[in-house]
Design an enzyme around this catalytic site. Sequence first.
Site, PDB file in Angstrom:
ATOM      1  N   LYS A  22      -9.595   2.727  -2.081  1.00 51.70           N
ATOM      2  CA  LYS A  22      -9.794   2.107  -0.770  1.00 51.70           C
ATOM      3  C   LYS A  22     -11.158   2.469  -0.192  1.00 51.70           C
ATOM      4  CE  LYS A  22      -7.250   1.692   3.642  1.00 51.70           C
ATOM      5  NZ  LYS A  22      -6.062   2.245   4.364  1.00 51.70           N
TER       6      LYS A  22
ATOM      7  N   GLU B 150       0.847  -1.194   0.000  1.00 53.16           N
ATOM      8  CA  GLU B 150       0.000   0.000   0.000  1.00 53.16           C
ATOM      9  C   GLU B 150       0.886   1.249   0.000  1.00 53.16           C
ATOM     10  OE1 GLU B 150      -3.509   1.936   2.844  1.00 53.16           O
ATOM     11  OE2 GLU B 150      -2.009   0.603   3.725  1.00 53.16           O
TER      12      GLU B 150
ATOM     13  N   CYS C  39      -5.426  -2.814   2.817  1.00 51.93           N
ATOM     14  CA  CYS C  39      -5.132  -2.696   4.247  1.00 51.93           C
ATOM     15  C   CYS C  39      -6.366  -2.779   5.162  1.00 51.93           C
ATOM     16  CB  CYS C  39      -4.343  -1.412   4.490  1.00 51.93           C
ATOM     17  SG  CYS C  39      -3.360  -1.442   6.029  1.00 51.93           S
TER      18      CYS C  39
END
Length: 257
Positions: free
Chosen positions: A110, A44, A144
Amino acid sequence: MDENLHIALIQSHLNWENPVANRISFSEKLTQITSAIDLIVLPEMFTTGFTMQPQNIYEDEGLKTLQWMQDLAKEKNAALTGSLVFQENDNFFNRLFFVFPNGTYCTYDKKHTFTLAGEHEVYQSGIEKLMVEYKGFKICPLICYDLRFPVWARNTEDYDVLLYVANWPKLRVNAWDALLKARAIENMSYCIGVNRIGIDGLGHEYVGHSAVYNVLGEQVAYSEKEEIVYARLSKGHIEKTRNKLKFLNDRDAFNWQ
């Protein structure tokens, strides 16, 4: 046709808020890949580290990194994926790019921004999952903090591979280990997690634990040091296990409309 997907996970230290240095660093690391690889996975925010000050990054760095990914994908004849700080229409995104060997690409923003660090105040949240069709495998890439939300990752699309790129700190790495395994088991898919190592510009420590779990939740690759981790994903393993254990037939169907 090869029913295997050969992958390389790049577990690396990241230079804080320095896209130029990180591109150079990763370029050097990728020269170590000499065997035929289908997919290369970076962490990431691999050009900056997990920064909450994207204004420190020049606006054109996102496009420069995308071009760099396209050039490397063509050079290696492999897909390349990872997320980065990306600015668009005066908004910032933690955006994953999945770049195919021919240079075409698709993106995922995300969904679950990390409120504990204030990410939701800086970056725009994504609203759609991405399904990537590549070499006979359907891949769902996430980022994540998404790992903590099983409903968002639920395998209602019959994907084969669930993939997480991350900057997941040492302080909570036990959760990382447990949740990667759980996502593999509950979704009956391979689950890949690629983390960074080292200490970032805010003093947070990262210890890697990049790993690959198969459909049964068995660990097939793992590392705690700066290195390239290789793994082979088998389409036959997925089909054989799902045909024997038809757990996905009983899954809940979620409607995101």
